[in-house]
Design an enzyme around this catalytic site. Sequence first.
Site, PDB file in Angstrom:
ATOM      1  CG  ASP A   1      10.484   3.708 -22.881  1.00 28.26           C
ATOM      2  OD1 ASP A   1      11.216   4.308 -23.893  1.00 28.26           O
ATOM      3  OD2 ASP A   1      10.252   2.787 -22.590  1.00 28.26           O
TER       4      ASP A   1
ATOM      5  CG  ASP B   1       9.399   1.039 -28.525  1.00 28.09           C
ATOM      6  OD1 ASP B   1       8.495   0.878 -29.697  1.00 28.09           O
ATOM      7  OD2 ASP B   1      10.663   0.256 -29.157  1.00 28.09           O
TER       8      ASP B   1
ATOM      9  N   GLY C   1      14.769   0.181 -26.214  1.00 26.14           N
ATOM     10  CA  GLY C   1      15.237   1.311 -25.249  1.00 26.14           C
ATOM     11  C   GLY C   1      16.718   1.789 -26.498  1.00 26.14           C
TER      12      GLY C   1
ATOM     13  NE  ARG D   1      18.478   7.878 -35.507  1.00 27.52           N
ATOM     14  CZ  ARG D   1      17.771   9.250 -35.117  1.00 27.52           C
ATOM     15  NH1 ARG D   1      19.025   9.425 -36.573  1.00 27.52           N
ATOM     16  NH2 ARG D   1      16.836   9.923 -34.819  1.00 27.52           N
TER      17      ARG D   1
ATOM     18  CB  SER E   1      12.789   7.627 -30.393  1.00 29.34           C
ATOM     19  OG  SER E   1      12.542   8.400 -31.465  1.00 29.34           O
ATOM     20  NE  ARG E   2      20.173  11.355 -30.439  1.00 29.21           N
ATOM     21  CZ  ARG E   2      21.272  11.802 -30.920  1.00 29.21           C
ATOM     22  NH1 ARG E   2      21.300  12.793 -31.822  1.00 29.21           N
ATOM     23  NH2 ARG E   2      22.331  11.529 -30.422  1.00 29.21           N
ATOM     24  CG  ASN E   3      12.680   9.390 -35.186  1.00 23.87           C
ATOM     25  OD1 ASN E   3      12.443  11.142 -35.925  1.00 23.87           O
ATOM     26  ND2 ASN E   3      13.075   8.773 -35.040  1.00 23.87           N
TER      27      ASN E   3
ATOM     28  CG  ASP F   1       9.449  -1.281 -23.189  1.00 28.80           C
ATOM     29  OD1 ASP F   1       9.768  -0.347 -23.113  1.00 28.80           O
ATOM     30  OD2 ASP F   1       9.115  -1.464 -24.664  1.00 28.80           O
TER      31      ASP F   1
HETATM   32  P1  B16 Z   1      15.190   6.814 -32.608  1.00 28.74           P
HETATM   33  P2  B16 Z   1      12.538   4.126 -26.172  1.00 28.74           P
HETATM   34  C1  B16 Z   1      13.694   4.369 -27.772  1.00 28.74           C
HETATM   35  O1  B16 Z   1      12.173   4.256 -28.330  1.00 28.74           O
HETATM   36  C2  B16 Z   1      13.801   2.603 -28.938  1.00 28.74           C
HETATM   37  O2  B16 Z   1      13.121   1.172 -27.527  1.00 28.74           O
HETATM   38  C3  B16 Z   1      14.883   1.539 -29.640  1.00 28.74           C
HETATM   39  O3  B16 Z   1      14.426   0.048 -30.287  1.00 28.74           O
HETATM   40  C4  B16 Z   1      15.161   2.805 -30.709  1.00 28.74           C
HETATM   41  O4  B16 Z   1      16.427   2.666 -30.670  1.00 28.74           O
HETATM   42  C5  B16 Z   1      15.361   3.961 -29.915  1.00 28.74           C
HETATM   43  O5  B16 Z   1      14.433   4.697 -29.260  1.00 28.74           O
HETATM   44  C6  B16 Z   1      16.523   5.377 -30.480  1.00 28.74           C
HETATM   45  O6  B16 Z   1      15.900   5.400 -31.508  1.00 28.74           O
HETATM   46  O7  B16 Z   1      16.624   6.026 -33.580  1.00 28.74           O
HETATM   47  O8  B16 Z   1      13.971   6.920 -33.120  1.00 28.74           O
HETATM   48  O9  B16 Z   1      15.804   7.604 -32.312  1.00 28.74           O
HETATM   49  O10 B16 Z   1      11.943   3.095 -25.905  1.00 28.74           O
HETATM   50  O11 B16 Z   1      13.882   4.480 -25.132  1.00 28.74           O
HETATM   51  O12 B16 Z   1      11.107   5.406 -25.910  1.00 28.74           O
HETATM   52 MG    MG Z   2      10.503   1.629 -24.802  1.00 28.82          MG
END
Ligand code: B16
Ligand code: MG
Length: 216
Positions: A8, A10, A45, A48, A115-117, A169
């Site tokens: 993972d 984040d 996790g 968005r 996350s798409r980032n 996590d």
């Molecule tokens: P984005 P992970 C997740 O990352 C984050 O924990 C979560 O808070 C967030 O909303 C999600 O990614 C989407 O992120 O807006 O950047 O696409 O823990 O799956 O790595």
């Molecule tokens: Mg995470």
Amino acid sequence: ELEAVIFDLDGVITDSAEYHYLAWKQLCDELEIPFDRQFNNNLKGVGRMASLELLLARGTRSYSPEEKASFAARKNEYYKKLIARITPDDLLPGIDALLSALHEAGIRTALASASRNASAILGYLGISDRFDVVTDPGALKKGKPDPEQFFLAAELLGVPYRNCIGIEDAQAGIDAINAAGMLSVGIGGYLEGAALRLSSTAELSLERLREAFFRR
Ligand code: B16
Ligand code: MG
């Protein structure tokens, strides 16, 4: 045989949760929706749009799908500005050493982030080339706790599910790893069903992963 480790992002590789918090906080202030760091934990996790729905449910108004899309885009603009501050110093403890040890042992690595980032963040951290596979969350029908993203990572790696370890996590992530038939490693807090629980990434090592894998 242990052939792959799926990470993972984040909360495991870096703490982007604080940046998610700051970006959502700015949007919530503008929409006059109450939001604090404690509620931010519920978004760990969570994708968005699902995160946005949880936040809007705390306000008093309802919004059209177009308004919601523009709120999510606005939050993401704030978030993209914030994550540009990330540097290799923001790698969580133990991750750099673990990636090196896995590489030396010939164990393959993948990223399974909602996350798409994620690719941009790997770039800022300077570790883009250390993952064999980075799964695209946009290609998925279902997010965690569905196992789809972990199945996809293993398929792209060409490794049987049972020969993979997943590190997460968030509870939804642990549930997804277990549902995929992989060995789950939980970082921080109490994560139900995690085969190995560690209080921080600093405790991660190839030896510990191997021991848990062969104990199964
Ligand atoms: P984005 P992970 C997740 O990352 C984050 O924990 C979560 O808070 C967030 O909303 C999600 O990614 C989407 O992120 O807006 O950047 O696409 O823990 O799956 O790595
Ligand atoms: Mg995470």
